[in-house]
Design a protein around this motif. Structure first.
Motif, PDB file in Angstrom:
ATOM      1  N   PRO A  93     -35.640  51.919   9.299  1.00 24.54           N
ATOM      2  CA  PRO A  93     -36.105  51.346  10.566  1.00 24.54           C
ATOM      3  C   PRO A  93     -37.629  51.201  10.572  1.00 24.54           C
ATOM      4  O   PRO A  93     -38.344  52.054  10.064  1.00 24.54           O
ATOM      5  N   ILE A  94     -38.091  50.116  11.134  1.00 24.85           N
ATOM      6  CA  ILE A  94     -39.529  49.843  11.212  1.00 24.85           C
ATOM      7  C   ILE A  94     -39.934  49.884  12.684  1.00 24.85           C
ATOM      8  O   ILE A  94     -39.350  49.188  13.516  1.00 24.85           O
ATOM      9  N   PRO A  95     -40.913  50.705  13.030  1.00 25.06           N
ATOM     10  CA  PRO A  95     -41.359  50.776  14.420  1.00 25.06           C
ATOM     11  C   PRO A  95     -41.858  49.424  14.933  1.00 25.06           C
ATOM     12  O   PRO A  95     -42.478  48.653  14.180  1.00 25.06           O
ATOM     13  N   HIS A  96     -41.607  49.142  16.181  1.00 27.34           N
ATOM     14  CA  HIS A  96     -42.037  47.890  16.801  1.00 27.34           C
ATOM     15  C   HIS A  96     -43.557  47.711  16.671  1.00 27.34           C
ATOM     16  O   HIS A  96     -44.046  46.613  16.428  1.00 27.34           O
ATOM     17  N   ALA A  97     -44.308  48.802  16.825  1.00 32.47           N
ATOM     18  CA  ALA A  97     -45.775  48.730  16.732  1.00 32.47           C
ATOM     19  C   ALA A  97     -46.223  48.263  15.344  1.00 32.47           C
ATOM     20  O   ALA A  97     -47.199  47.529  15.214  1.00 32.47           O
ATOM     21  N   THR A  98     -45.495  48.669  14.296  1.00 32.20           N
ATOM     22  CA  THR A  98     -45.829  48.243  12.932  1.00 32.20           C
ATOM     23  C   THR A  98     -45.608  46.746  12.778  1.00 32.20           C
ATOM     24  O   THR A  98     -46.454  46.035  12.226  1.00 32.20           O
ATOM     25  N   LEU A  99     -44.469  46.268  13.269  1.00 31.55           N
ATOM     26  CA  LEU A  99     -44.173  44.834  13.195  1.00 31.55           C
ATOM     27  C   LEU A  99     -45.213  44.022  13.966  1.00 31.55           C
ATOM     28  O   LEU A  99     -45.699  42.993  13.484  1.00 31.55           O
ATOM     29  N   LYS A 100     -45.597  44.511  15.142  1.00 36.63           N
ATOM     30  CA  LYS A 100     -46.591  43.820  15.954  1.00 36.63           C
ATOM     31  C   LYS A 100     -47.945  43.784  15.246  1.00 36.63           C
ATOM     32  O   LYS A 100     -48.615  42.750  15.218  1.00 36.63           O
ATOM     33  N   ALA A 101     -48.354  44.902  14.650  1.00 32.71           N
ATOM     34  CA  ALA A 101     -49.646  44.963  13.948  1.00 32.71           C
ATOM     35  C   ALA A 101     -49.668  44.016  12.755  1.00 32.71           C
ATOM     36  O   ALA A 101     -50.667  43.338  12.516  1.00 32.71           O
ATOM     37  N   ILE A 102     -48.585  43.959  12.010  1.00 31.05           N
ATOM     38  CA  ILE A 102     -48.531  43.040  10.858  1.00 31.05           C
ATOM     39  C   ILE A 102     -48.626  41.604  11.343  1.00 31.05           C
ATOM     40  O   ILE A 102     -49.374  40.796  10.792  1.00 31.05           O
ATOM     41  N   ARG A 103     -47.872  41.274  12.375  1.00 39.26           N
ATOM     42  CA  ARG A 103     -47.882  39.906  12.915  1.00 39.26           C
ATOM     43  C   ARG A 103     -49.282  39.531  13.396  1.00 39.26           C
ATOM     44  O   ARG A 103     -49.791  38.458  13.088  1.00 39.26           O
ATOM     45  N   GLU A 104     -49.948  40.426  14.122  1.00 38.00           N
ATOM     46  CA  GLU A 104     -51.261  40.114  14.689  1.00 38.00           C
ATOM     47  C   GLU A 104     -52.389  40.141  13.663  1.00 38.00           C
ATOM     48  O   GLU A 104     -53.315  39.333  13.738  1.00 38.00           O
ATOM     49  N   ASP A 105     -52.328  41.063  12.713  1.00 44.02           N
ATOM     50  CA  ASP A 105     -53.447  41.251  11.788  1.00 44.02           C
ATOM     51  C   ASP A 105     -53.349  40.462  10.487  1.00 44.02           C
ATOM     52  O   ASP A 105     -54.359  40.247   9.817  1.00 44.02           O
ATOM     53  N   PHE A 106     -52.150  40.059  10.103  1.00 47.19           N
ATOM     54  CA  PHE A 106     -51.987  39.417   8.797  1.00 47.19           C
ATOM     55  C   PHE A 106     -51.418  38.002   8.859  1.00 47.19           C
ATOM     56  O   PHE A 106     -51.520  37.257   7.899  1.00 47.19           O
ATOM     57  N   MET A 107     -50.793  37.640   9.960  1.00 48.07           N
ATOM     58  CA  MET A 107     -50.098  36.363  10.018  1.00 48.07           C
ATOM     59  C   MET A 107     -50.747  35.428  11.035  1.00 48.07           C
ATOM     60  O   MET A 107     -51.340  35.875  12.004  1.00 48.07           O
ATOM     61  N   GLY A 108     -50.585  34.151  10.785  1.00 47.43           N
ATOM     62  CA  GLY A 108     -51.034  33.136  11.727  1.00 47.43           C
ATOM     63  C   GLY A 108     -49.821  32.429  12.286  1.00 47.43           C
ATOM     64  O   GLY A 108     -48.710  32.959  12.269  1.00 47.43           O
ATOM     65  N   LYS A 109     -50.017  31.207  12.736  1.00 44.36           N
ATOM     66  CA  LYS A 109     -48.895  30.425  13.275  1.00 44.36           C
ATOM     67  C   LYS A 109     -48.034  29.924  12.120  1.00 44.36           C
ATOM     68  O   LYS A 109     -48.541  29.398  11.131  1.00 44.36           O
TER      69      LYS A 109
END
Length: 129
Positions: A93-109
């Protein structure tokens, strides 16, 4: 100094860079000393020493590289942390906060992305990009 790394002349490491290399690669200093702090990883002297030749690079070093590249990116290229490959392969399981941080810090549109770079582990060799 007791060092694990000796720069060659063609590396042209002089002055403050040479002092920094001596500080990082000194074998008599605390290997657990925190040298770089990032929201996604902590880099110790020991983890920096994995950059020596014939050593496997640890996850934190790959995550730091992804952080640095993502920070300098226009977000059409995604440089993802090793955590992403763990998520993609379903390793627990991956914590929601980890998924959010990856999306915000490493990914664009997603509609603008050209290339995605993600480190993987293959046959005891770590490939970064």
């Amino acid at each position: 100094m007791s060092l694990t790394f000796f720069p060659t002349k063609d590396m042209k490491i002089v002055g403050l860079d040479l002092c920094a290399a001596a500080y990082i690669f000194n074998t008599k200093l605390d290997q657990d000393k925190l040298l770089v702090r990032s929201p996604h990883c902590t880099i110790t002297r020991g983890s920096l020493r994995t950059l020596q030749s014939r050593k496997s690079v640890v996850n934190d070093m790959l995550i730091l590289l992804a952080c640095m590249l993502a920070g300098n990116s226009t977000r059409i290229h995604w440089f993802l942390p090793t955590t992403f490959s763990q998520i993609a392969t379903g390793r627990g399981p991956i914590p929601h906060a980890t998924l959010k941080a990856i999306r915000e810090d490493f990914m664009g549109k997603a509609n603008r992305v050209c290339k995605i770079y993600c480190p993987i582990w293959c046959m005891d060799i770590s490939f970064c990009l």
